[in-house]
Scaffold this motif. Structure first.
Motif, PDB file in Angstrom:
ATOM      1  N   ALA A   1       0.818  -1.219   0.000  1.00  0.00           N
ATOM      2  CA  ALA A   1       0.000   0.000   0.000  1.00  0.00           C
ATOM      3  C   ALA A   1       0.856   1.276   0.000  1.00  0.00           C
ATOM      4  CB  ALA A   1      -0.920  -0.018   1.223  1.00  0.00           C
ATOM      5  N   GLU A   2       1.976   1.258   0.725  1.00  0.00           N
ATOM      6  CA  GLU A   2       2.810   2.490   0.787  1.00  0.00           C
ATOM      7  C   GLU A   2       3.358   2.826  -0.602  1.00  0.00           C
ATOM      8  OE1 GLU A   2       4.788  -0.419   2.805  1.00  0.00           O
ATOM      9  OE2 GLU A   2       2.637  -0.363   3.118  1.00  0.00           O
TER      10      GLU A   2
ATOM     11  N   GLU B   1       0.680   4.234  -2.777  1.00  0.00           N
ATOM     12  CA  GLU B   1       0.437   5.620  -2.373  1.00  0.00           C
ATOM     13  C   GLU B   1       1.502   6.534  -2.989  1.00  0.00           C
ATOM     14  OE1 GLU B   1      -2.443   5.922  -0.863  1.00  0.00           O
ATOM     15  OE2 GLU B   1      -2.138   8.089  -0.779  1.00  0.00           O
ATOM     16  N   GLU B   2       2.743   6.087  -2.922  1.00  0.00           N
ATOM     17  CA  GLU B   2       3.858   6.867  -3.476  1.00  0.00           C
ATOM     18  C   GLU B   2       3.672   7.061  -4.992  1.00  0.00           C
ATOM     19  OE1 GLU B   2       6.460   8.366  -2.131  1.00  0.00           O
ATOM     20  OE2 GLU B   2       7.350   8.846  -4.096  1.00  0.00           O
TER      21      GLU B   2
ATOM     22  N   LYS C   1       1.067   7.454  -6.631  1.00  0.00           N
ATOM     23  CA  LYS C   1       0.058   8.477  -6.952  1.00  0.00           C
ATOM     24  C   LYS C   1       0.730   9.813  -7.282  1.00  0.00           C
ATOM     25  CE  LYS C   1      -3.849   6.806  -4.225  1.00  0.00           C
ATOM     26  NZ  LYS C   1      -4.571   6.953  -2.970  1.00  0.00           N
TER      27      LYS C   1
END
Ligand SMILES: NC(=O)c1ccc[n+]([C@@H]2O[C@H](COP(=O)([O-])OP(=O)(O)OC[C@H]3O[C@@H](n4cnc5c(N)ncnc54)[C@H](OP(=O)(O)O)[C@@H]3O)[C@@H](O)[C@H]2O)c1
Length: 349
Positions: free
Chosen positions: A318-319, A322-323, A325
């Motif tokens: 998930a991290e 997110e990055e 994006k």
């Protein structure tokens, strides 16, 4: 290779499909087409468990759209492969019907009678069946679309008649580039099972409306141009030059510095999760449960193998999602080269 369900068709498609715009008959690609290598690439793809081949009536028929044809049109080439390999039963064939006016993208305000008039759809299906040498096409897609066509009755009646005759099993829409919502009213008709659309690390707009709609309504999602036409292949440098009309513009000398800078930033994220940029790009897409399959353009054994190896069930954490994006880079190829499209409201807000 892992498999996912293509929406309400129930078909089990391999997570990595094969895009075949450049497979044969087209001067489009990193280097000149080599039909012998392309044929071997098809065999290797199936050997590795691949079962989803995306083609189109027009691929390799560039005389039709004003570009010289270089060899066997894609549908015929795939037809030859199906016949000689005896692989028809293993493969899901997706093809596309071009608009009668041969305009990409579809234009606002142009009536359906100029794009998909009655009788024309079946005529084109018959053409594709004959090129492919098969009795039925698993998924037939409209190669351009305008959501206003949702209110017209002619195409709806015609596709249902064609399906009854057994010539096509399921219908899809390959939507205009960079317009991921220009199909939602049509999907409400219930007649369309899948959408093919541009989705990649640079173009993330489909996550806003199309993905949630597809999840709720069980629509199959086919991600095209997953490597941004090669922008996410990891191979673009300041020296990159393409001869084909489309990519010589897409990767024009003025644009190269931006590609090099942005892909340089992305390469800093490589490591255990993805070792190469194309791997990161494909894993990014397959990390969305809504996605049914990704269709990188492939015509070489090495790229078939590299792309197939990404389908191992491992999603990006998930991290990292997110990055990624932060790496959005929305551009619109068509509007840059045809300003009249901007006036006609082509860019989706
Ligand atoms: N309107 C529409 O419906 C529409 C429009 C565009 C595309 N499509 C479909 O989507 C497919 C994919 O789109 P696309 O081919 O335009 O763009 P793409 O898949 O984003 O990029 C294709 C390019 O990436 C390269 N490549 C593929 N795998 C690679 C890897 N593992 N490592 C390094 N380079 C790699 C290919 O190399 P080589 O040149 O060496 O082969 C090719 O130059 C098409 O083939 C077609 O089936 C549909």
């Amino acid at each position: 290779m892992k498999y996912r369900t293509l929406g309400k068709t129930g078909l089990k498609v391999s997570e990595v499909g094969m895009g075949t715009w450049q497979l044969s008959g087209s001067p489009w690609g990193w280097d000149k087409p080599d039909e012998e290598e392309s044929k071997k690439a098809l065999y290797r793809y199936v050997e590795l468990g691949g079962n989803f081949i995306d083609t189109a009536w027009v691929y390799g028929r560039y005389d039709e759209v004003g570009d010289p044809s270089g060899g066997t049109p894609s549908e015929e080439f795939i037809g030859e492969f199906l016949k000689e390999s005896g692989n028809r039963e293993k493969i899901i064939i997706a093809s596309k019907i071009p608009g009668k006016n041969r305009k990409w993208p579809a234009r606002y305000g142009v009536p359906i009678s100029e794009v998909f008039p009655e009788g024309y759809i079946e005529e084109m299906v018959d053409g594709s069946l004959s090129h492919l040498g098969i009795d039925s096409i698993d998924l037939m897609q409209f190669h351009v679309w305008m959501d206003d066509f949702a209110k017209e009755e002619g195409w709806k009646n015609e596709i249902q008649r064609i399906t009854k005759k057994g010539k096509v099993k399921f219908w899809g829409i390959s939507i205009n580039d960079y317009q991921p919502s220009n199909v939602l009213k049509t999907l409400d008709t219930g007649l369309i099972s899948s959408v093919q659309f541009i989705f990649n690390i640079f173009h993330q707009k489909p996550t806003e409306k199309l993905l949630p709609y597809a999840k709720e309504n069980n629509i199959g999602l086919i991600c095209r141009v997953p490597l941004d036409e090669g922008g996410l292949s990891g191979r673009i440098t300041m020296e990159t030059r393409f001869e084909d009309g489309m990519r010589s513009k897409y990767f024009s000398e003025e644009r190269l510095p931006e590609f090099v800078k942005r892909t340089g930033e992305l390469k800093k994220l490589l490591g255990n999760e993805a070792k190469t940029l194309p791997e990161l790009a494909l894993r990014y897409l397959l990390s969305f449960d809504e996605v049914s399959t990704v269709i990188p353009g492939t015509r070489k054994i090495a790229t078939v193998e590299a792309n197939a190896s990404v389908s191992d069930g491992r999603k990006l954490p998930a991290e990292l999602m997110e990055e990624l994006k932060k790496h959005v880079w929305e551009r619109n190829f068509y509007v840059d080269y045809d300003p009249s499209l901007k006036e006609s409201g082509y860019i989706e807000k």
